[in-house]
Design an enzyme around this catalytic site. Sequence first.
Site, PDB file in Angstrom:
ATOM      1  N   ASN A  23      12.920  -2.632   7.033  1.00 32.49           N
ATOM      2  CA  ASN A  23      13.266  -1.290   6.762  1.00 32.49           C
ATOM      3  C   ASN A  23      12.450   0.050   7.277  1.00 32.49           C
ATOM      4  O   ASN A  23      12.712   1.031   7.220  1.00 32.49           O
ATOM      5  CB  ASN A  23      13.228  -1.186   5.335  1.00 32.49           C
ATOM      6  CG  ASN A  23      11.865  -1.730   4.589  1.00 32.49           C
ATOM      7  OD1 ASN A  23      11.306  -2.627   4.938  1.00 32.49           O
ATOM      8  ND2 ASN A  23      11.476  -0.852   3.676  1.00 32.49           N
ATOM      9  N   HIS A  24      11.152  -0.491   7.678  1.00 34.32           N
ATOM     10  CA  HIS A  24      10.243   0.764   8.308  1.00 34.32           C
ATOM     11  C   HIS A  24      10.542   0.557   9.876  1.00 34.32           C
ATOM     12  O   HIS A  24       9.741   1.380  10.470  1.00 34.32           O
ATOM     13  CB  HIS A  24       8.894   0.404   7.950  1.00 34.32           C
ATOM     14  CG  HIS A  24       8.653   0.788   6.601  1.00 34.32           C
ATOM     15  ND1 HIS A  24       9.038   1.812   5.857  1.00 34.32           N
ATOM     16  CD2 HIS A  24       8.257  -0.076   5.464  1.00 34.32           C
ATOM     17  CE1 HIS A  24       8.682   1.354   4.609  1.00 34.32           C
ATOM     18  NE2 HIS A  24       8.136   0.502   4.377  1.00 34.32           N
ATOM     19  N   HIS A  43      14.367 -10.257   5.926  1.00 38.43           N
ATOM     20  CA  HIS A  43      13.376  -9.143   5.471  1.00 38.43           C
ATOM     21  C   HIS A  43      13.894  -8.420   4.279  1.00 38.43           C
ATOM     22  O   HIS A  43      14.998  -7.885   4.294  1.00 38.43           O
ATOM     23  CB  HIS A  43      13.210  -7.963   6.530  1.00 38.43           C
ATOM     24  CG  HIS A  43      11.938  -6.957   6.038  1.00 38.43           C
ATOM     25  ND1 HIS A  43      10.581  -7.459   6.534  1.00 38.43           N
ATOM     26  CD2 HIS A  43      12.067  -5.866   5.692  1.00 38.43           C
ATOM     27  CE1 HIS A  43       9.958  -6.341   6.032  1.00 38.43           C
ATOM     28  NE2 HIS A  43      10.741  -5.543   5.664  1.00 38.43           N
ATOM     29  N   HIS A  78       5.210  -8.635   0.865  1.00 40.75           N
ATOM     30  CA  HIS A  78       3.836  -8.620   1.190  1.00 40.75           C
ATOM     31  C   HIS A  78       2.889  -9.398   0.290  1.00 40.75           C
ATOM     32  O   HIS A  78       1.764  -9.371   0.279  1.00 40.75           O
ATOM     33  CB  HIS A  78       3.066  -7.179   1.016  1.00 40.75           C
ATOM     34  CG  HIS A  78       3.629  -6.331   2.282  1.00 40.75           C
ATOM     35  ND1 HIS A  78       2.866  -5.050   2.350  1.00 40.75           N
ATOM     36  CD2 HIS A  78       4.830  -6.210   3.046  1.00 40.75           C
ATOM     37  CE1 HIS A  78       3.403  -4.622   3.403  1.00 40.75           C
ATOM     38  NE2 HIS A  78       4.541  -5.197   3.864  1.00 40.75           N
TER      39      HIS A  78
HETATM   40 FE   LIG Z   1       6.448  -4.562   5.162  1.00 42.54          FE
HETATM   41 FE   LIG Z   2       9.650  -3.860   4.491  1.00 43.82          FE
END
Ligand SMILES: [Fe+2]
Ligand SMILES: [Fe+2]
Length: 259
Positions: free
Chosen positions: A67-68, A151, A178
């Site tokens: 998403n980043h 992800h 994470h």
């Molecule tokens: Fe991440």
């Molecule tokens: Fe992420």
Amino acid sequence: MKVFAVGDVVGTSGLEFLRKILPNIKQEYGVDVCIVNGENSADGNGITPVSCEHIFTSGADVITTGNHAYRRKEMYEFFDTNEFVLRPINFPEGTPGRGRVIVDKGICKVAVINLMGTMFMDPLDNPFSVIDKVLESEEIKKCKIKIVDFHAETTSEKRAMGFYLDGRVSVLFGTHTHVQTADEQVLENGTGYITDLGMTGTFNSVLGVNPKIVIDKFKYNMPARFDWIRGESILCGCIFDIDDKTGNCMAVTRIQIKE
Ligand SMILES: [Fe+2]
Ligand SMILES: [Fe+2]
């Protein structure tokens, strides 16, 4: 064929620790292909060509994101020009870059596919329908070994995807949360699986961010800039041992190394 997948590398701490220990891990376990999720590798946030370069020169074959992926403008062209840096494949058509790549290792071809979940995340195309189409493509069918970085936020979406793809891909590992999960396994039909690989970066942090900032955010609900924190590092990932002939995963070894 041994594939090492490394969980989200966060900021300078993550990059430096990766560089320090990845070559040793690769040698010790006889790793053939290394995949690193780098969506948070740039200081400040996101991923940049400079942080990609650092990850590649540390020993990665493919960098996946999430998403980043598009947080930093300087990445847009880099996604288009470097086929070994992936963005999730279910982004709308026309967004920079691509979501899959084939790593040719001579003895066999390894397809790496980056996919993103949609539960509590951006409303991308349905990952279950998209992955079906991807796996039907001639180019991917030719690869004996298929690896998916899924992800996603929720454990349920990731586990559901694991069972959905069991026997159709060699490996499905989760990224994004994470925090490493302890559910590594080989599913019934031969797919190596873990819900989340975990993070590579500062251990005493909240997903890489200074705990104080996150505590204040939860306590006061005011806008906050999530700065990465430096400190003692951890590397998290998994090694998947795959049969070159069948493409099935035979064993999953969870890796967690602290500085
Ligand atoms: Fe991440
Ligand atoms: Fe992420």
